[in-house]
Design a protein around this motif. Structure first.
Motif, short mmCIF file in Angstrom:
data_model
loop_
_atom_site.label_atom_id
_atom_site.label_comp_id
_atom_site.label_asym_id
_atom_site.label_seq_id
_atom_site.Cartn_x
_atom_site.Cartn_y
_atom_site.Cartn_z
N THR A 1 0.85 -1.21 0.00
CA THR A 1 0.00 0.00 0.00
C THR A 1 0.88 1.25 0.00
N HIS A 2 1.96 1.21 0.76
CA HIS A 2 2.86 2.37 0.79
C HIS A 2 3.41 2.64 -0.62
N SER A 3 3.82 1.59 -1.32
CA SER A 3 4.37 1.77 -2.68
C SER A 3 3.34 2.40 -3.60
N LEU B 1 7.81 1.90 -7.48
CA LEU B 1 8.96 0.99 -7.31
C LEU B 1 10.02 1.51 -6.34
N HIS B 2 9.76 2.65 -5.70
CA HIS B 2 10.86 3.27 -4.94
C HIS B 2 11.43 2.35 -3.85
N ASP B 3 10.60 1.50 -3.26
CA ASP B 3 11.09 0.65 -2.17
C ASP B 3 11.20 -0.82 -2.59
N VAL B 4 11.23 -1.10 -3.90
CA VAL B 4 11.28 -2.51 -4.33
C VAL B 4 12.54 -3.20 -3.77
N ALA C 1 6.51 12.64 -1.49
CA ALA C 1 5.35 11.74 -1.40
C ALA C 1 5.65 10.63 -0.38
N ASP C 2 6.88 10.14 -0.37
CA ASP C 2 7.32 9.09 0.56
C ASP C 2 7.15 9.56 2.00
N CYS C 3 7.64 10.76 2.28
CA CYS C 3 7.54 11.31 3.65
C CYS C 3 6.07 11.46 4.03
FE LIG Z 1 9.20 4.51 1.13
#
Ligand SMILES: [Fe+2]
Ligand SMILES: [Fe+2]
Length: 457
Positions: free
Chosen positions: A213-215, A245-248, A328-330
């Motif tokens: 969900t975070h991704s 894909l930032h945290d893949v 967006a991540d933060c």
């Molecule tokens: Fe992240």
């Protein structure tokens, strides 16, 4: 589907506005009005070759032609917007079958003072005008629901495809990019047409499936920011893909470290930090993904002030895609409850981001996020001066203190079976209610995600 360019959209709206004015100056069929009508018909006919319909009108106070939003319209377009609102028209839809003659008669009807949307529609039917239809204020809500349903479906597909992609990587396979690419394209087009509807979905948080969900949420928020910055389709897709894909690379971090409830030891933190490099490596092996995406993923934990990791990459020239994903991540991380963290409400989250704007995060991107979210971001629970409790589900770009809300508890505190959609201020400036306070959803036992993902009226 190719995009309608800004110049074409502008021309279409300007011609329509001019043609309506022309009807008060010249009789029907006069050469002065014929030229603009012919040009309009030809623009419409050309645009309909690549799409089933063309919509223009006013949404949340902003004039639009398909994906082009006119935040600062010309005088002619502003006049057209006011005219449509006076006639209670929220949108005009052109479909195949538009003819110059019908267009002329339609424009004459729009030019007549005192006619409202329903009367114009009835008149169009009796005159046999084809290929043109009106969206009225009542339809607006239906249209809104239709878009929300489309967003919800795409969001669900995105979740499933991200989950599959992560599993592939976990099992040592190199995932294909076709499925995720299609979803990113669909979402990018939704983000342009209705960023607010998409943004509302980012408040759906699944505690048990945090990574997926975070991704997806980071991709959604990043695309909404890119849309607000008026990025073109190719850049929008790169932003969305980088967000998804930032945290893949976390697939390669040990689960015990990933899910550790407390603070990581220095050794564990070093292992966690590797996820940006692993992610870049995985994406580099996937076919059909722009190198910009891999580059943005490498830099998503390097701040605007060049602090962060990987240390060796701090001086590399990262693009704005990386900075958008970082913001967006933060935002998503701090609005989500974790084992070790209480979630901030969306308003507190924006305030927090503002404290690191210009240092860790790019100040312009935080300002954009703040602007598109408005004073009460989507997902904020508020008390109205009518004593009703409501969840903000859409910002009001013109009057940010008066967003659209779904009322969940009535004035006597009774829970409504189906939340009621309300505009705090309508298009004519009438006020339904004012927000008097922000409320903690836990105190009132309100499931914000359920309320936002409930598309029925
Ligand atoms: Fe992240
Ligand atoms: Fe990360």
């Amino acid at each position: 589907m190719s995009e309608i360019g800004e110049d074409v959209a502008q021309r279409l709206a300007t011609l329509l506005s001019g043609a309506i004015k022309g009807t008060s100056l010249y009789p029907a069929g006069h050469p002065a009005t014929l030229g603009p009508l012919q040009e309009m018909a030809s623009i419409v006919e050309k645009a309909l070759r690549t799409r089933p319909e063309i919509g223009l009108g006013v949404v949340d106070g902003v004039f639009f032609v398909e994906e082009q939003m006119f935040y600062t319209p010309s005088a002619g377009i502003e006049e057209l917007a006011v005219r449509l609102q006076d006639r209670e028209i929220n949108g005009i839809v052109f479909c195949p079958g538009v003819a110059v003659d019908g267009l002329g008669r339609f424009v004459t009807l729009l030019g007549k003072s005192g006619l409202k949307a329903d009367e114009i529609t009835a008149e169009m039917t009796s005159q046999g005008i084809t290929g043109i239809s009106l969206i009225t204020a009542v339809d607006e809500e239906e249209e809104e629901i239709r878009r929300e349903e489309a967003c919800l479906r795409t969001h669900q597909e995105a979740l499933e495809s991200i989950e599959q992609l992560f599993r592939d990587v976990e099992q040592g396979r190199i995932p294909g990019s076709d499925r995720i690419g299609t979803i990113v394209r669909e979402m990018a087009s939704l983000a342009v047409k209705d960023p607010a509807a998409l943004l509302a979905l980012s408040m759906i948080k699944d505690y048990d499936n945090y990574t997926f969900t975070h991704s997806v949420n980071v991709g959604v928020i990043a695309m909404a920011i890119a849309s607000h910055l008026q990025y073109g389709p190719e850049e929008m897709e790169a932003v969305g893909m980088a967000g998804f894909l930032h945290d893949v690379g976390k697939v390669r971090v040990e689960k015990s470290i990933l899910n550790k409830p407390g603070k990581l030891t220095p050794g564990e933190f070093e292992a966690m930090k590797k996820h940006t490099e692993s992610g870049t490596e995985i994406i580099g092996k996937m076919k059909g993904i722009s190198p910009k995406v891999a580059q943005a993923v490498l830099g998503h934990h390097i701040g605007y002030n060049r602090k962060g990791y990987p240390e060796w990459a701090r001086e590399m020239p990262f693009t704005a895609i990386s900075e958008i994903v970082a913001a967006a991540d933060c935002y998503d991380a701090i609005t989500t409850v974790r084992v070790y963290q209480k979630a901030l409400n969306p308003r507190e989250a924006i305030t927090h981001l503002q404290t690191i704007a210009g240092s860790y995060l790019n100040g312009n991107i935080v300002a954009t996020l703040r602007e598109m979210m408005g004073e009460y971001p989507v997902g904020t629970v508020v008390r109205l001066d009518t004593n009703e409790i409501a969840v903000v589900y859409r910002p009001n770009l013109k009057e940010s203190h008066a967003p659209k809300v779904k009322i969940v508890l009535d004035a006597s505190g009774r829970r409504l079976a189906v939340p009621l959609r309300r505009k705090l201020v309508d298009d004519k400036g009438n006020t339904y209610a004012r927000i008097v306070a922000v409320v903690d959803p836990l105190v009132k036992n309100i499931d914000v995600a359920a309320c936002l993902s409930m598309t029925a009226r």
